[in-house]
Design an enzyme around this catalytic site. Sequence first.
Site, PDB file in Angstrom:
ATOM      1  N   HIS B  78      65.403 115.360  28.289  1.00 18.23           N
ATOM      2  CA  HIS B  78      65.152 115.656  29.486  1.00 18.23           C
ATOM      3  C   HIS B  78      63.683 115.717  30.154  1.00 18.23           C
ATOM      4  O   HIS B  78      63.179 115.336  30.982  1.00 18.23           O
ATOM      5  CB  HIS B  78      66.121 116.770  29.897  1.00 18.23           C
ATOM      6  N   ASP B 107      44.124  94.380  47.393  1.00 12.71           N
ATOM      7  CA  ASP B 107      44.969  94.553  46.331  1.00 12.71           C
ATOM      8  C   ASP B 107      44.288  95.418  45.296  1.00 12.71           C
ATOM      9  O   ASP B 107      43.132  96.066  45.714  1.00 12.71           O
ATOM     10  CB  ASP B 107      45.390  93.467  45.724  1.00 12.71           C
ATOM     11  N   TRP B 143      60.379 118.504  23.972  1.00 12.34           N
ATOM     12  CA  TRP B 143      59.346 117.561  24.333  1.00 12.34           C
ATOM     13  C   TRP B 143      58.012 117.569  23.804  1.00 12.34           C
ATOM     14  O   TRP B 143      57.223 116.921  23.928  1.00 12.34           O
ATOM     15  CB  TRP B 143      59.194 117.496  25.935  1.00 12.34           C
ATOM     16  N   SER B 171      50.673 102.144  29.066  1.00 14.20           N
ATOM     17  CA  SER B 171      50.835 101.865  30.244  1.00 14.20           C
ATOM     18  C   SER B 171      50.146 102.834  31.371  1.00 14.20           C
ATOM     19  O   SER B 171      49.417 102.247  32.367  1.00 14.20           O
ATOM     20  CB  SER B 171      52.362 102.032  30.519  1.00 14.20           C
ATOM     21  N   SER B 172      50.102 104.028  30.981  1.00 13.00           N
ATOM     22  CA  SER B 172      49.351 105.101  31.852  1.00 13.00           C
ATOM     23  C   SER B 172      47.819 104.996  31.959  1.00 13.00           C
ATOM     24  O   SER B 172      47.147 104.950  32.621  1.00 13.00           O
ATOM     25  CB  SER B 172      49.578 106.333  31.261  1.00 13.00           C
ATOM     26  N   HIS B 255      47.501 119.866  28.161  1.00 14.41           N
ATOM     27  CA  HIS B 255      47.384 120.735  29.116  1.00 14.41           C
ATOM     28  C   HIS B 255      46.647 119.944  30.539  1.00 14.41           C
ATOM     29  O   HIS B 255      46.987 120.220  31.489  1.00 14.41           O
ATOM     30  CB  HIS B 255      46.247 122.246  29.066  1.00 14.41           C
ATOM     31  N   GLU B 257      47.467 117.022  30.821  1.00  6.72           N
ATOM     32  CA  GLU B 257      48.745 116.289  31.305  1.00  6.72           C
ATOM     33  C   GLU B 257      49.385 117.123  32.482  1.00  6.72           C
ATOM     34  O   GLU B 257      49.829 116.629  33.489  1.00  6.72           O
ATOM     35  CB  GLU B 257      49.767 115.994  30.414  1.00  6.72           C
ATOM     36  N   TYR B 259      47.957 118.795  34.770  1.00  7.51           N
ATOM     37  CA  TYR B 259      47.191 118.645  35.839  1.00  7.51           C
ATOM     38  C   TYR B 259      47.240 116.966  36.470  1.00  7.51           C
ATOM     39  O   TYR B 259      47.223 116.940  37.526  1.00  7.51           O
ATOM     40  CB  TYR B 259      45.691 119.056  35.657  1.00  7.51           C
ATOM     41  N   SER B 270      47.376 117.378  50.954  1.00 10.70           N
ATOM     42  CA  SER B 270      46.386 117.429  51.867  1.00 10.70           C
ATOM     43  C   SER B 270      46.174 116.152  52.914  1.00 10.70           C
ATOM     44  O   SER B 270      45.503 116.086  53.845  1.00 10.70           O
ATOM     45  CB  SER B 270      45.148 117.224  51.018  1.00 10.70           C
ATOM     46  N   HIS B 304      46.249 128.080  25.605  1.00 12.06           N
ATOM     47  CA  HIS B 304      46.798 129.215  26.070  1.00 12.06           C
ATOM     48  C   HIS B 304      48.422 128.986  25.903  1.00 12.06           C
ATOM     49  O   HIS B 304      49.350 129.676  26.199  1.00 12.06           O
ATOM     50  CB  HIS B 304      46.563 129.690  27.669  1.00 12.06           C
ATOM     51  N   HIS B 305      48.892 127.873  25.267  1.00 11.70           N
ATOM     52  CA  HIS B 305      50.220 127.437  25.157  1.00 11.70           C
ATOM     53  C   HIS B 305      50.304 128.181  23.721  1.00 11.70           C
ATOM     54  O   HIS B 305      51.667 128.011  22.942  1.00 11.70           O
ATOM     55  CB  HIS B 305      50.386 126.238  25.053  1.00 11.70           C
ATOM     56  N   THR B 330      42.415 126.802  42.409  1.00 10.52           N
ATOM     57  CA  THR B 330      43.715 126.266  42.764  1.00 10.52           C
ATOM     58  C   THR B 330      43.935 127.316  44.095  1.00 10.52           C
ATOM     59  O   THR B 330      44.493 126.804  45.041  1.00 10.52           O
ATOM     60  CB  THR B 330      44.795 126.783  41.790  1.00 10.52           C
ATOM     61  N   LYS B 333      42.541 125.765  47.228  1.00  7.91           N
ATOM     62  CA  LYS B 333      43.304 124.876  47.729  1.00  7.91           C
ATOM     63  C   LYS B 333      44.035 125.118  48.551  1.00  7.91           C
ATOM     64  O   LYS B 333      44.472 124.850  49.730  1.00  7.91           O
ATOM     65  CB  LYS B 333      43.709 123.802  46.526  1.00  7.91           C
ATOM     66  N   ARG B 452      64.034 130.346  25.690  1.00  8.37           N
ATOM     67  CA  ARG B 452      64.189 128.877  25.820  1.00  8.37           C
ATOM     68  C   ARG B 452      64.634 128.275  24.765  1.00  8.37           C
ATOM     69  O   ARG B 452      64.854 128.572  23.506  1.00  8.37           O
ATOM     70  CB  ARG B 452      63.063 128.327  26.443  1.00  8.37           C
TER      71      ARG B 452
END
Lengths: 384, 527
Positions: B78, B107, B143, B171-172, B255, B257, B259, B270, B304-305, B330, B333, B452
């Site tokens: 998931h 293009d 994950w 791909s990314s 991390h 990722e 963002y 925006s 921080h993880h 943040t 924004k 979790r």
Amino acid sequence: MRNLSVNKHLLLALLGLGNVVYAGSVFAEYKYNMTQGVTPISGEIYDLHMMVFWIVTAIGIGVFSVMIYSIINHRKSKGVKPAEFHESTEVEVLWTIIPFVILIFIAFPATKTLLALEDSSDADVTIKVTGYQWKWHYEYLDDDAKGLSFFSNLDAESNEARQLGANQDLSQVDHYLLNVDNPIVLPTNKKVRFLVTSNDVIHSWWVPALGVKQDAIPGYINDTWTYLKKPGVYRGQCTELCGKDHGFMPIVVLAKPENEYKEWLAQKQAEKKAAEEEAKGVWSLEKLMTKGEQVYNTSCAGCHQANGKGLPGMFPAIAGSKIALGPIADHINTVMNGKSGTAMQAFGAQLSDADLAAVITYERNAFGNNTGDAVQPSDIKSAR
Amino acid sequence: MSTATAHDTAHDHHGPPAGLSRWLFTTNHKDIGTLYLWFSFTMLLIGGAMAMVIRAELFQPGMQIVDPNFFNQMTTLHGLIMVFGAIMPAFVGLANWLIPMMIGAPDMALPRMNNWSFWILPFAGTLLLSTLFMEGGGPNFGWTFYAPLSTTYGPESTDFFIFAVHLLGMSSIMGAINIIATILNMRAPGMTLMKMPLFVWTWLITAFLLIAAMPVLAGAVTMMLADRHFGTSFFNAAGGGDPILFQHVFWFFGHPEVYIMILPAFGIISQIVPTFSRKKLFGYSSMVYATASIAFLSFIVWAHHMYTVGMPVAGELFFMYATILISVPTGVKVFNWVATMWRGALTFEVPMLWALAFIFLFTLGGFSGLMLGVTPADTQYHDTYFVVAHFHYVLVAGALFSIIAAVYYWLPKWTGHMYDQTLAKIHFWWSVISVNILFFPMHFLGLAGMPRRIPDYAIQFAEFNQLASIGGFAFGLSQLLFLYILIKTIRGGEKATDKVWEKPEGLEWTVASPAPYHTFATPPQVK
């Protein structure tokens, strides 16, 4: 009846959604908020949590009020003309600096608590906590408790009830999933230091009431500590995904006044001596099988399954296995030393001579493996 | 979606070929954007179905439906599918469709690579999903695939997972290179960097994050592969390796990722808020600088993880300060969006509704993020449902809502038809209510002590889990309505004008609706 009560609670929960804080006092156990715990650190953490919570709540009320005001009053349908402004350096600087100052207010108490939390010096009692798939092992390292160590498994009642399709009334199970066979016992009013490590994958030892969560990592010994002020039973769980039965390795801490703690130590040591004495004799096949089944269910069934059939592709079957039907020496070797590069642990250091003899006998005679072999504790002793 | 060739452009004589080969060999940014969007929608439904399995098992205490090992495979896949299959490709799809039109380019800069970077995805996705049918089952280690659970203890299918991650990463990276090349080289005359729409800016910065972060992930999985098969011990303590090293490497990717999955969302919001406020975006340049600051900070907060792994105090303090600092840009924004609405002339078309829900709910996720950043408090929050609540607020009510907002906002431009407004409003209210019933109770569960990634729980957690499951089923169902609305809009509906909205800003609104197959063959002049 049970369904009815769940629905009643559901209704309560729905009502409670709007009532974020402190509604927990309605219930016997904390349901909405973090526990304040029973140690100085857990109390400090709670205060910090509430402080940040109220700060973000205040900011939220401020920002959302402006937004909602705008949504209600600045709509085209009210015939307003849009304003022209679209930048202001002063405003941007202001709303960069104000949050920054708020953060400094948060950082001060957070730093203070963190420094206290990390200071495990001058401990009175030291206990080594080792994570295993899927149980905890506690070893008391101080002189008066030398050699005292034991495993702590999910208790049998919960273990039975948690099987797929067991379909039991869980409200009748004593502390479902939060109960163990051997709780860790700690003295109150002493600084207790934990040395936390793991035998296989990463686990994490968490007891909310103590404000302690420390990862158990193979190859590392992490330390943390607690100071319990009042006797009681405090429950927690493993919080790092550690495989199939991650959800089934709880922690139970029993806090006792110092004199009771000493009594408990003495009693545990006496039990250990008695067990060693018993292991010296010759055991009947029947006795080995009875004991073996118990040991199998706590130490082996997690992977090889209670029916001995394993899980294809993950954990091999015991039923009809080459090892269980082959030479006894190889079987003993596999159980005692494990198999490197696989999930098979070395049980030599985990189990006593009698336990090993019994479980190996059991594996050789259960699940249709009728070899008739009886492995004696003395066989294990000589294999060590 | 856009098959219209009737518009008069220089390229009419070679419009899209018919049939499957159009999609297989296409180098057209609009076709590729469409492919990306449909792929990600398919993955959203597959990943969503897995979430339904999770919520069904957690509906009440006790194990009723799946065994714990399969439950772990569901949580793992998931997460992987939603991150790499749904959210990221959806943003790349939007970038493909919109960036060339927004900057006045004909293009993407590298159209053939564009085709390839899309067509890798279905193969990577199939490879990943095929693990479920292998002996021993699919990846079951979360994950985040922490070693040694994913190396020494991983199922055999882990190798397929590793190659799937490699393919997704390629791909990314190709997508990111293409986006940077397009934005830096193909802007229309007069389109200076500081005139670019915010969506283009946020994607430019995101693309740099991708190029920096994805190779780190590729390195992590390659080291895993070596540990599993070639006798190395990068992450194996018994061989002198270090399981914590894995976490440092993973989160150095992980991390940035997160963002990568939220900066383009900021860009979308925006674009939408000014249109329906009938007012220019407040603080354009501060929005650009805030995005850049977030991107920079995202590289120095990874640990921080890992507050509970036993880092030195100095490290924990550094990561705490750096983490809470992110709330400053943040916050800027959010303040800018609110200031854009302030004294505007607001209307509440469906894209605006989603954008407003984004601002409210993403801000809630930001608040719990600030709480999580405070190290001592994280001792209690870490790896509980509080974290699950937090990241679903920012990724579902945040990233996914922004994608849905974008689809409703630009769908008339893509298809030439207006969506069914009544159904779209039902879809919005249904989703926004159910998403909160789904995720809000998880805050309470986490605070009350529910870890979790557990397939079963103590009975004091029963009520909130039941509530969350009900919300989950409702939310899952509401996305099927979204599918119906999309198909209906593609097939027909009220004709959209070229501008679609009353006063939208941007070059994409200057071309016909539906957008012709080729746009801006001659670059427009931007004042």
